[in-house]
Design a protein around this motif. Structure first.
Motif, PDB file in Angstrom:
ATOM      1  N   ALA A 257      -8.527 -48.566 -54.769  1.00 21.49           N
ATOM      2  CA  ALA A 257      -9.597 -49.049 -55.642  1.00 21.49           C
ATOM      3  C   ALA A 257     -10.179 -50.354 -55.114  1.00 21.49           C
ATOM      4  O   ALA A 257      -9.518 -51.089 -54.379  1.00 21.49           O
ATOM      5  N   ILE A 258     -11.427 -50.622 -55.498  1.00 24.58           N
ATOM      6  CA  ILE A 258     -12.000 -51.934 -55.244  1.00 24.58           C
ATOM      7  C   ILE A 258     -12.110 -52.668 -56.577  1.00 24.58           C
ATOM      8  O   ILE A 258     -12.240 -52.049 -57.637  1.00 24.58           O
ATOM      9  N   ILE A 259     -12.031 -53.979 -56.542  1.00 28.23           N
ATOM     10  CA  ILE A 259     -12.125 -54.812 -57.742  1.00 28.23           C
ATOM     11  C   ILE A 259     -13.366 -55.687 -57.622  1.00 28.23           C
ATOM     12  O   ILE A 259     -13.553 -56.373 -56.609  1.00 28.23           O
ATOM     13  N   ILE A 260     -14.212 -55.628 -58.666  1.00 32.34           N
ATOM     14  CA  ILE A 260     -15.432 -56.430 -58.705  1.00 32.34           C
ATOM     15  C   ILE A 260     -15.260 -57.532 -59.735  1.00 32.34           C
ATOM     16  O   ILE A 260     -14.903 -57.265 -60.888  1.00 32.34           O
ATOM     17  N   ARG A 261     -15.500 -58.763 -59.321  1.00 31.22           N
ATOM     18  CA  ARG A 261     -15.449 -59.923 -60.218  1.00 31.22           C
ATOM     19  C   ARG A 261     -16.795 -60.641 -60.132  1.00 31.22           C
ATOM     20  O   ARG A 261     -17.203 -61.058 -59.049  1.00 31.22           O
ATOM     21  N   ASN A 262     -17.470 -60.738 -61.278  1.00 31.87           N
ATOM     22  CA  ASN A 262     -18.812 -61.317 -61.317  1.00 31.87           C
ATOM     23  C   ASN A 262     -19.738 -60.507 -60.405  1.00 31.87           C
ATOM     24  O   ASN A 262     -19.880 -59.306 -60.582  1.00 31.87           O
ATOM     25  N   ASN A 263     -20.320 -61.128 -59.391  1.00 31.07           N
ATOM     26  CA  ASN A 263     -21.258 -60.423 -58.513  1.00 31.07           C
ATOM     27  C   ASN A 263     -20.670 -60.123 -57.135  1.00 31.07           C
ATOM     28  O   ASN A 263     -21.416 -59.862 -56.192  1.00 31.07           O
ATOM     29  N   ARG A 264     -19.339 -60.127 -57.030  1.00 32.91           N
ATOM     30  CA  ARG A 264     -18.734 -59.968 -55.721  1.00 32.91           C
ATOM     31  C   ARG A 264     -17.610 -58.924 -55.736  1.00 32.91           C
ATOM     32  O   ARG A 264     -16.904 -58.764 -56.747  1.00 32.91           O
ATOM     33  N   ILE A 265     -17.484 -58.251 -54.624  1.00 28.29           N
ATOM     34  CA  ILE A 265     -16.334 -57.370 -54.394  1.00 28.29           C
ATOM     35  C   ILE A 265     -15.229 -58.251 -53.840  1.00 28.29           C
ATOM     36  O   ILE A 265     -15.349 -58.789 -52.731  1.00 28.29           O
ATOM     37  N   VAL A 266     -14.149 -58.421 -54.611  1.00 27.08           N
ATOM     38  CA  VAL A 266     -13.120 -59.366 -54.186  1.00 27.08           C
ATOM     39  C   VAL A 266     -12.047 -58.719 -53.320  1.00 27.08           C
ATOM     40  O   VAL A 266     -11.446 -59.384 -52.470  1.00 27.08           O
ATOM     41  N   ALA A 267     -11.785 -57.424 -53.514  1.00 28.16           N
ATOM     42  CA  ALA A 267     -10.734 -56.768 -52.730  1.00 28.16           C
ATOM     43  C   ALA A 267     -10.950 -55.262 -52.729  1.00 28.16           C
ATOM     44  O   ALA A 267     -11.587 -54.697 -53.624  1.00 28.16           O
ATOM     45  N   ALA A 268     -10.421 -54.607 -51.694  1.00 27.69           N
ATOM     46  CA  ALA A 268     -10.482 -53.149 -51.574  1.00 27.69           C
ATOM     47  C   ALA A 268      -9.087 -52.615 -51.271  1.00 27.69           C
ATOM     48  O   ALA A 268      -8.168 -53.371 -50.966  1.00 27.69           O
ATOM     49  N   THR A 269      -8.945 -51.305 -51.343  1.00 24.21           N
ATOM     50  CA  THR A 269      -7.670 -50.582 -51.153  1.00 24.21           C
ATOM     51  C   THR A 269      -6.578 -51.111 -52.084  1.00 24.21           C
ATOM     52  O   THR A 269      -5.409 -51.207 -51.703  1.00 24.21           O
ATOM     53  N   CYS A 270      -6.952 -51.451 -53.299  1.00 20.55           N
ATOM     54  CA  CYS A 270      -5.977 -51.978 -54.267  1.00 20.55           C
ATOM     55  C   CYS A 270      -5.222 -50.835 -54.942  1.00 20.55           C
ATOM     56  O   CYS A 270      -5.775 -49.761 -55.208  1.00 20.55           O
ATOM     57  N   TYR A 271      -3.959 -51.083 -55.238  1.00 24.92           N
ATOM     58  CA  TYR A 271      -3.126 -50.116 -55.945  1.00 24.92           C
ATOM     59  C   TYR A 271      -3.129 -50.437 -57.433  1.00 24.92           C
ATOM     60  O   TYR A 271      -2.922 -51.588 -57.833  1.00 24.92           O
ATOM     61  N   LEU A 272      -3.358 -49.431 -58.255  1.00 25.12           N
ATOM     62  CA  LEU A 272      -3.426 -49.594 -59.707  1.00 25.12           C
ATOM     63  C   LEU A 272      -2.248 -48.886 -60.370  1.00 25.12           C
ATOM     64  O   LEU A 272      -1.712 -47.909 -59.831  1.00 25.12           O
ATOM     65  N   PRO A 273      -1.831 -49.347 -61.560  1.00 22.79           N
ATOM     66  CA  PRO A 273      -0.732 -48.669 -62.273  1.00 22.79           C
ATOM     67  C   PRO A 273      -1.183 -47.315 -62.799  1.00 22.79           C
ATOM     68  O   PRO A 273      -2.303 -47.175 -63.302  1.00 22.79           O
ATOM     69  N   LEU A 274      -0.321 -46.327 -62.671  1.00 20.10           N
ATOM     70  CA  LEU A 274      -0.645 -44.983 -63.157  1.00 20.10           C
ATOM     71  C   LEU A 274      -0.310 -44.864 -64.640  1.00 20.10           C
ATOM     72  O   LEU A 274       0.735 -45.330 -65.087  1.00 20.10           O
TER      73      LEU A 274
END
Length: 294
Positions: free
Chosen positions: A191-208
């Motif tokens: 997953a990617i995480i968007i904070r405000n107007n920026r993509i802060v990180a990619a290939t993130c692992y999320l809880p199932l």
């Protein structure tokens, strides 16, 4: 003597059916306890803990029957296992207890009761340009059946999950989003995480999510989106790699097959959901919540 005995019995019977005196403190305690019990039941109702909770109720009913009929052996077993049982309950209910504490600490929950002076007007979370680019990328990816998982952060910081990915720190544009999720690229998985107007990180692992009612036709991507929405106030956009359909997950609910207008309305809602407080308030009126769609 018999009359005196009958008087005592009658007096005791009258005391038994006398309505106790209730003061304001008792009413406040009843409201608080009812509120806590209601939200605890609501929290675990749709999880596997609900069946365990009903099993515990059955055990307490058995203990009550054993006490009435003086079944000493059963009472002895209950008395000697109660301490171990409490520890076992804490272990079994650990995910639900953690989720309850996380929801208790959410800023929106506290803000519905108490407002503090340090909460200033935050304005919009992100720009209209970010919304337009996000929607454009999502439906471009959907048109080519390219799987995507996009988490838009709100009040609760997702730093814990951001650390599991690769830092990006880029402005949200449709070209970057499509390039990230392109097949066989280093950042397309996760997953990617968007904070405000920026993509802060990619290939993130999320809880199932462990929601047993989730359709079996949905894969890990949808279960991860539902999982992050259960532990935070984020909104997650999912593009199915199999069907090309777009879904969103928010507040523990999965809303499937949404169109661009619906998605835009959701993003505009959280974009303008800011806190505008000028001074300390003891109570804030409850805002009208949107009706969730399953």
């Amino acid at each position: 003597m018999n009359q005196f005995t009958r008087f005592l019995d009658g007096d005791r019977l009258s005391r038994l059916f006398t309505i106790p005196k209730v003061n304001m403190t008792d009413i406040i305690e009843i409201i608080i306890i009812s509120f806590i019990i209601y939200h605890l039941i609501k929290l675990i109702k749709d999880t596997r803990a609900w069946m365990l909770f009903k099993g515990i109720i059955v055990l307490f009913l058995v203990a009550t029957i054993a006490s009435v009929f003086r079944l000493n052996t059963i009472l002895w077993i209950f008395a000697n296992t109660i301490n171990v049982g409490i520890i076992a309950i804490l272990i079994v209910f650990q995910p639900e207890l953690r989720r309850a504490l996380e929801q208790l600490g959410q800023r929106n929950f506290l803000a519905s009761i108490v407002q503090f002076e340090d909460q200033k007007d935050k304005g919009e979370r992100f720009s209209n340009f970010t919304i337009d680019e996000l929607i454009k990328a999502v439906y471009e990816l959907a048109g080519t059946k390219t799987g995507a998982l996009i988490v838009v952060e709100q009040d609760i910081k997702l730093t814990e999950y951001e650390r599991t990915g690769i830092p990006v720190d880029a402005v949200v544009t449709s070209q970057i989003l499509m390039n990230i999720f392109e097949h066989n690229t280093p950042l397309h998985d996760g997953a990617i995480i968007i904070r405000n107007n920026r993509i802060v990180a990619a290939t993130c692992y999320l809880p199932l999510s462990d929601n047993m009612k989730l359709s079996k036709e949905l894969g890990t991507r949808h279960r991860a989106a539902l999982g992050i929405s259960e532990v935070s106030d984020s909104i997650t956009i999912i593009v199915s790699e199999e069907t090309g359909k777009v879904s969103i997950s928010i507040g523990g609910n999965l809303i499937r097959n949404v169109n661009g207008e619906y998605l835009k309305n959701k993003l505009q809602y959280i974009q303008k959901k800011s806190i505008d407080v000028k001074k300390f308030k003891l109570w804030k009126g409850r805002q009208k919540n949107e009706k969730s769609t399953n």
